[in-house]
Design an enzyme around this catalytic site. Structure first.
Site, PDB file in Angstrom:
ATOM      1  N   LYS A 107      12.814  -7.208  52.451  1.00 49.13           N
ATOM      2  CA  LYS A 107      13.936  -6.302  52.188  1.00 49.13           C
ATOM      3  C   LYS A 107      15.083  -7.060  51.524  1.00 49.13           C
ATOM      4  O   LYS A 107      15.677  -6.580  50.564  1.00 49.13           O
ATOM      5  CB  LYS A 107      14.390  -5.633  53.494  1.00 49.13           C
ATOM      6  N   GLN A 155      16.369  -3.694  62.203  1.00 54.64           N
ATOM      7  CA  GLN A 155      14.899  -3.747  62.192  1.00 54.64           C
ATOM      8  C   GLN A 155      14.335  -3.399  63.571  1.00 54.64           C
ATOM      9  O   GLN A 155      14.751  -3.961  64.583  1.00 54.64           O
ATOM     10  CB  GLN A 155      14.447  -5.160  61.761  1.00 54.64           C
ATOM     11  N   ASP A 209      18.100   3.859  56.768  1.00 52.56           N
ATOM     12  CA  ASP A 209      16.767   4.170  57.302  1.00 52.56           C
ATOM     13  C   ASP A 209      16.625   5.680  57.524  1.00 52.56           C
ATOM     14  O   ASP A 209      15.506   6.172  57.698  1.00 52.56           O
ATOM     15  CB  ASP A 209      16.564   3.446  58.648  1.00 52.56           C
TER      16      ASP A 209
END
Ligand code: NAD
Length: 308
Positions: free
Chosen positions: A62, A106, A129
Site C-alpha cells: 500500500k 490494517q 477502506d
C-alpha cells in the site's frame, strides 16, 4: 483503460485484474499530479499494529502504491501490545492532520483491541477502506457521491463493468448472485449491484441449495473463503463470474527450500467454470490486484473532496 480481456481456449473472456489495476493507478497518478498543482498533495496514513507477516506485506504494498501515485505516504507501525486508547489517540491525531486525507488501519487488530470501535473513530471523510457505518449507510442509500466505497467490491465492479461492456450487455436487469455477506465484501458488493439495477440475491452459509441459486445467475460474485466451492456446472452458460476468494492450498511437489509447494485458488472452480462462463476473473491476477488501486483511488477522492 488498456485491454484487460483475453479470450481463453474455451472461448471465455479472462478478465485481467493486473492490467485493470495498472490502468486505475495510472489515472490516479494523473489525478494526483493535477491536484498537487492546485496545492493539495493526497496523503495516506497506514497504521499497522503488531507483526502479522501477511499484514506487513499488504502494508508495504500500500505504501509503495501510494508513493507511485505521488502521494504523501506515512506508515505508523505500533507494537502488538499497543493499548486501544493509544491506537484511538493516534487515529484522532490523523483525523486532525490536514496533510492526511486517507487513514487505513490494517486488520486484523490484536485481540485486546475492539476493531469496530477503532474503525468508527476514523473520520468518515478519511475512511478510505469504506468500513465506517456512515460510509456503509451512504452506500446503502445509493449516495456514491458522498460515500467512500470498500475497495475490493469497488474494484470487482470495475472488472464486471468492463466484461459486460465487452459482451454488449447492461448490468441493469441481470440476475446477480453474491455468495457471501461480509461487511467488507458481500454486502457492499450487493449494494453496488443494486445501484446498477441488477436483481440481487445474497447467498450465505445458511442458504439452501446454493447450486440452484447460483445456476440462475447472469452474474456470480463469489466471496466465501472456501477453495473452489462454486462448481463449474453451477455456472449458467454465458454468465459472468467474479471470484473474490483468495485461498492458499497445497500445490504439487517441493519448493527450492524443500518445503511442500502451495498455490492460490479462488472460491470458484476456475477450470470447470470457464467452460460455461462468458467471462471470468482468474485467481491470482483477477480481483486481488484491484483492492490496492481502489484504495489509492479512494484516497484521491478523499483529497479532492477535502478541497470542496
Ligand atoms: P468472511 O469470512 O468475512 O465471509 C464469508 C462469507 O461466506 C460469510 O458471509 C458466510 O455466510 C459465507 N459462507 C461461508 N460458508 C458458506 C457456504 N458454505 N455457502 C455459502 N456461503 C458461505 O470473508 P470475506 O472477508 O468476505 O472474504 C471472502 C473471500 O474473499 C476470502 O477468500 C478472502 O480471502 C477474499 N478476499 C479477497 C480480497 C481481495 O481480493 N483483495 C479482499 C477481501 C477478501
Amino acid at each position: 483503460m488498456a485491454d484487460i480481456l483475453v479470450t481463453s481456449e474455451s472461448g471465455a473472456l479472462i478478465i485481467d485484474g493486473k492490467a485493470a489495476s495498472a490502468a486505475v493507478l495510472d489515472e490516479v497518478a494523473k489525478g494526483a499530479a493535477e491536484l498537487i498543482t492546485s496545492g493539495i498533495r493526497p496523503g495516506l496514513a497506514v497504521v499497522l499494529v503488531g507483526e502479522d507477516p501477511a499484514s506487513q506485506v499488504y502494508v508495504k504494498s500500500k505504501g509503495k502504491a501510494a508513493e507511485t501515485c505521488g502521494f504523501h505516504s506515512v506508515q505508523h507501525t505500533l507494537p502488538v501490545e499497543t493499548s486501544q486508547a493509544d491506537l484511538i489517540a493516534l487515529v484522532q491525531k490523523l483525523n486532525a492532520d490536514p496533510a492526511i486525507h486517507g487513514i487505513l488501519v490494517q486488520l486484523p487488530l490484536p485481540k485486546h483491541i475492539d476493531s469496530q470501535l477503532v474503525l468508527e473513530t476514523i473520520a468518515p471523510a478519511k475512511d478510505v477502506d469504506g468500513f465506517h457505518p456512515v460510509n456503509a449507510g451512504l452506500l446503502a442509500i445509493g449516495d456514491r457521491k458522498r460515500a467512500l466505497v470498500p475497495c475490493t467490491p469497488a474494484g470487482s465492479l470495475i472488472l464486471l463493468q468492463k466484461a459486460m461492456e465487452a459482451l454488449g450487455r447492461p448490468i441493469a436487469g441481470c440476475d446477480a448472485v453474491v455468495v457471501g455477506r461480509s461487511n467488507i465484501v458481500g454486502k457492499p458488493m450487493a449494494q453496488l449491484l443494486l445501484a446498477e439495477s441488477a436483481t440481487v440475491t445474497i447467498a450465505h452459509s445458511r442458504t439452501q441449495d446454493l447450486a440452484s441459486v447460483v445456476k440462475r445467475a447472469d452474474i456470480v460474485v463469489a466471496a466465501v473463503g472456501i477453495p473452489e466451492m462454486i462448481k463449474g456446472d453451477w455456472i449458467k452458460p454465458g454468465a459472468v463470474v467474479i471470484d473474490v476468494g483468495i485461498n492458499r492450498v497445497a500445490g504439487e511437489g517441493l519448493n527450492a527450500k524443500g518445503e511442500p509447494k502451495t498455490k492460490l485458488v479462488g472460491d470458484v472452480d476456475f477450470a470447470g467454470a470457464e467452460k460455461h462462463a462468458a467471462a471470468i476473473t482468474p485467481v491470482p491476477g483477477g480481483v486481488g490486484p484491484m483492492t490496492i488501486c481502489m484504495l489509492m483511488s479512494n484516497t484521491l477522492t478523499a483529497a479532492r473532496r477535502s478541497k470542496g
